[in-house]
Write an enzyme that holds these catalytic residues in place. Structure first.
Site, PDB file in Angstrom:
ATOM      1  CG  HIS A 165      -1.619  -1.278   1.462  1.00 18.47           C
ATOM      2  ND1 HIS A 165      -2.761  -1.685   0.801  1.00 18.47           N
ATOM      3  CD2 HIS A 165      -1.278  -2.297   2.282  1.00 18.47           C
ATOM      4  CE1 HIS A 165      -3.112  -2.897   1.226  1.00 18.47           C
ATOM      5  NE2 HIS A 165      -2.218  -3.297   2.115  1.00 18.47           N
ATOM      6  CB  SER A 295      13.221  21.152 -14.080  1.00 19.78           C
ATOM      7  OG  SER A 295      12.422  22.311 -14.011  1.00 19.78           O
TER       8      SER A 295
END
Length: 490
Positions: A165, A295
């Protein structure tokens, strides 16, 4: 397989003033682009017409050696401009190429396409193309598995925090986690090979699959018609042909083909999603080149662009299986032509997309970077909580009460958790246990009780057995191509 040319030539040929599929112009390999090119397609049409004529001649039809040689010498002499002009007038691609081939083979023109229907060249060529495309994908997938197997073997015993999870769970190893990826890809390799080997030739079947035109050509000789079908099938390199077809081979074949490619897409998406998650944790990263920019605004960033590309294209690949599912379901009676335009797009795009993600995933797997110190730090943060059961057992062996020890650890664990969650500090549970006189009987055992390798179970042994028994035998047929490096496209 002929060479497909380099990427620069492909782009120059397309020009910059109209739409170009990114799959062909930006991502997929020249070899895969060539398999789905007009030149390969129409050259294969001509080859099929030659095989048909050769077989018909051998079975007694009045076809001369001169006609056969004329066809052979013009297989590559394709006038694409003439074919386009013919198709514009005739509105029929196969007849346009019959006329174009006949133009450069005037002596053979009367016997080109003799007894055949359009699907003789169309469908049989598609099957040859599908086989060739699988033959390009299989070694690429095998190389990805091999690179990941090397990675898994090297790090088979490196403890790392497991996640269920995406929450901290019992420890595993970096190599064992990689084997989860490998196992899925091995299933894909087996599935792709199975579907490739199960491909059957449409063969020589005539307009509605009854072979009536060929029965007429051979004056009712059923044996010769069957021999003709078998001979052309063998010339095309197929072990068998369909006994039953309509005008086309059953479009269930396309479902099978795109289903296994979609399954590969799902595997790659899961792998690359895992890598993206691990990159965020700074535990594992895909390769990052010296001059690569992560970026335009944030120069410190190392975005996992290769993995993101794989996920992006894998999503497209997974959706393409819907096309053949719908197409197969609406093929009226012996056939309807609403399959044609759809198949021109989805079959090529599926293989070009699969080719791209395998090239990219191989590049990733050849340069995966692991940060053991980051992994160790995260393990140390979570391990104290996981070790509490071992600590309780050690205290009981030293003469303590299980219930008293459980309560002591519960209180200390709550205090340590508050430091982590409320103060942003490190997990100091072990320091608290070391400072508590109650636990003095086992203070000398704490290092052993907190050894991460003692929490990974049989992960190391599982990796070794999995690679030796399942992975390496599966890769054996591809040993000769294992050294090929992946070239990352734009």
């Amino acid at each position: 397989m002929a060479e497909g040319g380099n990427r620069g030539e492909q782009q120059a040929a397309c020009g910059h003033d109209s739409y170009r599929s990114p799959l062909a112009s930006r991502y997929a390999s020249p070899e895969m682009c060539f398999v789905f090119s007009d030149r390969y397609k129409f050259r294969t049409w001509r080859q099929l017409w030659l095989w048909l004529a050769e077989a018909e001649q051998m079975l007694g039809l009045p076809i001369t050696n001169e006609q056969i040689e004329e066809m052979k010498s013009n297989l590559d002499n394709i006038d694409f401009k003439m074919a386009a002009e013919e198709e514009k007038q005739l509105r029929h691609d196969v007849m346009a190429h019959v006329h174009t081939f006949g133009h450069c083979c005037p002596k053979a023109a009367p016997i080109i396409h003799l007894g055949a229907t359009s699907c003789y060249v169309g469908d049989n060529t598609d099957l040859i193309i599908l086989r060739g495309a699988f033959d390009l994908l299989l070694p690429k997938l095998a190389r990805v598995i091999s690179r990941l197997a090397d990675f898994a073997k090297e790090r088979a015993g490196l403890p790392t925090l497991g996640f269920t999870h995406f929450q901290p769970a019992q420890l595993t190893t970096v190599g064992k986690r990689c084997c989860l990826w490998i196992q899925d890809l091995c299933m894909d390799l087996q599935n792709l090979k199975r579907v490739r080997d199960d491909l059957r030739f449409r063969g020589v079947k005539g307009t509605t699959g009854t072979q009536a035109s060929f029965l007429q050509l051979f004056e009712g000789d059923h044996q010769k018609v069957e021999q003709l079908d078998k001979m052309v099938t063998e010339k095309a390199g197929f072990k068998r042909a369909f006994i039953i077809t309509g005008q086309t081979y059953t479009r269930k074949v396309d479902i099978e083909v795109l289903s296994v490619l979609a399954g590969l897409g799902a595997s790659v998406h899961k792998i690359c999603t895992d890598i993206r998650l691990l990159a965020n944790l700074k535990e594992v990263e895909e390769p990052f080149e010296k001059q690569q920019i992560g970026s335009s605004a944030m120069p410190y960033k190392r975005n996992p662009m290769r993995s993101e590309r794989c996920c992006s294209l894998a999503r497209h690949l997974m959706t393409l299986v819907v096309d053949p599912l719908q197409t197969a379901s609406v093929q009226w009676l012996e056939r309807t032509l609403d399959d044609s335009a759809n198949r021109r797009i989805c079959l090529a795009e599926a293989f070009l997309t699969a080719d791209t993600i395998l090239n990219t995933l191989q590049n990733i797997s050849e340069g995966l970077v692991v940060y053991p110190k980051v992994i160790e730090r995260r393990v140390r943060q979570e391990l104290p909580f996981m070790a509490t059961e071992n600590i309780i057992m050690a205290m009981v062996k030293a003469g303590g009460s299980r219930q008293d020890c459980h309560e002591k650890i519960r209180v200390l664990s709550q205090q340590a958790a508050a430091v982590v969650k409320q103060e942003g500090g490190d997990n100091d549970l072990i320091e608290r246990i070391q400072a508590d006189a109650y636990f003095s009987p086992i203070h000398s055992q704490l290092d052993r009780l907190l050894d991460p390798s003692s929490f990974t179970g049989r992960a190391y042994q599982q990796v070794q057995r999995f690679l030796e028994e399942e992975v390496y035998p599966l890769l054996k047929p591809y040993e000769s191509v294992m050294k090929v490096k992946a070239e990352l496209c734009l």
